[in-house]
Write a protein that holds these residues in place. Structure first.
Motif, PDB file in Angstrom:
ATOM      1  N   SER A 251       0.819  -1.214   0.000  1.00 59.86           N
ATOM      2  CA  SER A 251       0.000   0.000   0.000  1.00 59.86           C
ATOM      3  C   SER A 251       0.850   1.261   0.000  1.00 59.86           C
ATOM      4  O   SER A 251       0.416   2.311  -0.488  1.00 59.86           O
TER       5      SER A 251
ATOM      6  N   TYR B 220      -5.493   4.366  -6.236  1.00 56.45           N
ATOM      7  CA  TYR B 220      -5.932   2.980  -6.078  1.00 56.45           C
ATOM      8  C   TYR B 220      -5.967   2.602  -4.597  1.00 56.45           C
ATOM      9  O   TYR B 220      -5.221   3.137  -3.780  1.00 56.45           O
ATOM     10  N   ASP B 221      -6.816   1.640  -4.295  1.00 52.14           N
ATOM     11  CA  ASP B 221      -6.862   1.004  -2.982  1.00 52.14           C
ATOM     12  C   ASP B 221      -6.467  -0.464  -3.153  1.00 52.14           C
ATOM     13  O   ASP B 221      -6.834  -1.103  -4.152  1.00 52.14           O
ATOM     14  N   LEU B 222      -5.704  -0.977  -2.175  1.00 47.15           N
ATOM     15  CA  LEU B 222      -5.387  -2.398  -2.175  1.00 47.15           C
ATOM     16  C   LEU B 222      -6.562  -3.144  -1.550  1.00 47.15           C
ATOM     17  O   LEU B 222      -6.795  -3.079  -0.349  1.00 47.15           O
TER      18      LEU B 222
ATOM     19  N   ILE C 169      -6.305  -4.586  -6.774  1.00 45.72           N
ATOM     20  CA  ILE C 169      -6.385  -3.157  -6.487  1.00 45.72           C
ATOM     21  C   ILE C 169      -7.466  -2.552  -7.369  1.00 45.72           C
ATOM     22  O   ILE C 169      -7.808  -3.107  -8.424  1.00 45.72           O
TER      23      ILE C 169
ATOM     24  N   MET D 290       1.285   0.885  -6.513  1.00 51.86           N
ATOM     25  CA  MET D 290      -0.063   1.426  -6.330  1.00 51.86           C
ATOM     26  C   MET D 290      -0.454   2.422  -7.415  1.00 51.86           C
ATOM     27  O   MET D 290      -1.570   2.922  -7.409  1.00 51.86           O
TER      28      MET D 290
ATOM     29  N   GLU E 142       4.625   3.318  -4.009  1.00 53.28           N
ATOM     30  CA  GLU E 142       4.006   4.200  -4.994  1.00 53.28           C
ATOM     31  C   GLU E 142       4.021   3.596  -6.392  1.00 53.28           C
ATOM     32  O   GLU E 142       3.053   3.748  -7.150  1.00 53.28           O
TER      33      GLU E 142
END
Length: 453
Positions: free
Chosen positions: A142, A162-164, A187, A148, A145
């Motif tokens: 997370s 983005y979210d994991l 993600i 993600m 960079e």
């Protein structure tokens, strides 16, 4: 003479010191006396002079005393010297044993210490490895960079973080200060969902592990919504339509209104985008005509032939109204309208009870009954070859028969000249046949109605 070891006076012919138990070497003692340590010793040792003195008894007495002294000394000194030597050897052996025992203890303690340290270090190292679990890896990913940022291209969409959503650890191995992780991940942001396999490496730095690389092995990107901008076409921050089945996005530009034979329409450009493996790809501009109203085809269509249709009754009129235009999630225009069929049905026997919807007329004497029905149906509309085609489907075959009273199944084609061509069937009611209630069906094939002016 004096003991060369402790310095005390001892007999000249003593073999051991009566005080310290040291063994005496006569040659050493004589040499030392010759060097001046005891100058009277040679005279005392010369016993023959004493025995040759015939003039007096004193020397003889001295000789007797000297003769007795060695006997007494020889009786006491050897015993004491032996004991003392044995004690010395005992002490020496004891010290040697203690020294050996101490050395053994030191070695054992050292071995135990080294073993404990190695075991403790190994346990610490294993704990550090075990600490790299799915939760720790999720936290590290997370904060990475590069990972993600996602693999999808941001062309034609706004950038969004983005979210994991998930990470599952499949395999973990350690080799020479490098830990290799294999797992699966997912993600997503508001535009894309990305899921696949990943290989992660951790490096050991001073006993602690830190994430080094996170490489996608295999992944699939799924679009979740359409495009929002196209600098080449000159628009941004727009709402487009999205078809998840075909993975296409359509943006309809501003158009110009114009009159059509059925009503009004907009002529506007459409931009269609297709999602490839990693992002949206643009297409050429396409100009479409989009209906905005159908005011010129709404109204009542009548049958001017004044004919009966089989035994089912007479078609009185057909009304079309309430055209509605809506754009679905796929960017397709959905057009619907309401159709009302006015049909007089004649029955030989009264075989159906109260019918939902129609106006009921019945003869009190039980004579044939007529039903005058005005039941609204919703049809779907399409524009085909310069005509408006209305498709009607009452869904007969399920549910109570009364739901099918005076309904049309088929198509109604509205033309520019004002005609309405009917194809299909009309369901005018039901009758009992062999104890079962059957729907009465009349054919409408080839029937043409005309729009009233």
């Amino acid at each position: 003479m004096k003991c060369p070891s402790c310095g005390k006076d001892i007999a000249n012919d003593a073999k051991f010191c009566r005080y310290c138990g040291a063994k005496l070497n006569p040659e050493t003692v004589t040499l030392e006396q010759g060097n001046g340590e005891n100058p009277t010793a040679p005279e005392s040792v010369s016993a023959p002079h004493a025995f040759d003195n015939k003039g007096g008894g004193a020397p003889a007495q001295n000789n007797a005393e000297q003769a007795e002294t060695p006997d007494a000394t020889s009786d006491a000194i050897p015993t004491t010297a032996k004991d003392s030597t044995s004690a010395t050897k005992h002490v020496s052996n004891r010290k040697r044993i203690i020294a050996i025992a101490a050395s053994v203890i030191v070695v054992v303690v050292a071995i135990l210490g080294i073993t404990f340290f190695q075991q403790y270090s190994a346990e610490q190292a294993q704990r550090a490895i075990d600490a790299i679990d799915a939760e720790r890896i999720s936290e590290d990913l997370s904060e990475n960079e590069s990972f993600m940022a996602g693999a999808a291209s941001n062309d034609y969409v706004d950038e969004d973080a983005y979210d994991l959503d998930s990470f599952e650890l499949d395999d973990k191995s350690v080799d020479d200060g490098t830990m290799t992780i294999l797992g699966t991940y997912e993600i997503s942001n508001k535009f894309f969902d990305e899921a696949g396999e990943i290989e992660i490496t951790y490096l050991n730095n001073g006993g602690s592990w830190a994430l080094d690389t996170a490489e996608r092995v295999d992944y699939v990107i799924t679009p979740l919504r359409g495009i929002t901008n196209d600098p080449n076409a000159g628009f941004s921050d727009v709402e487009s339509t999205f078809d998840p089945d075909t993975k296409t996005s359509t943006y309809r530009g501003e158009g110009e209104a114009r009159d059509e034979w059925y009503g009004t329409a907009d002529e506007a450009p459409s931009y269609v985008y297709t999602f490839m493996a990693n992002g949206w790809a643009s297409s050429t501009e396409i100009v479409h005509t989009y209906p905005t109203s159908f005011s010129k085809v709404e109204g009542t269509y009548t049958d001017t032939r004044e004919e009966d249709f089989n035994e089912h009754g007479t078609f009185n009129s057909f009304a079309v109204k309430d055209f509605k235009i809506a754009t679905n999630d796929k960017g397709e225009d959905t057009i619907t309208c309401t159709v009302t069929c006015n049909w007089t049905s004649a029955y030989e026997t009264y075989s159906i009870g109260i019918v939902t919807g129609p106006l009921i007329k019945e003869d009190k004497n039980g004579d044939p009954v007529q039903y005058l029905a005005n039941i609204e149906q919703e049809g779907t509309v399409s524009i085909e070859d310069g005509a408006i085609v209305i498709t009607l489907d009452p869904g007969y075959g399920e549910g109570p028969v009364r739901q099918y009273m005076n309904l049309i199944k088929g198509t109604v084609t509205l033309r520019e000249n004002g005609d309405a061509d009917l194809d299909g069937s009309i369901y005018s009611g039901s009758t009992l046949i062999d104890g079962e209630r059957k729907v009465k069906e009349g054919s409408l094939d080839g029937v043409t109605l005309h729009r009233a002016q």
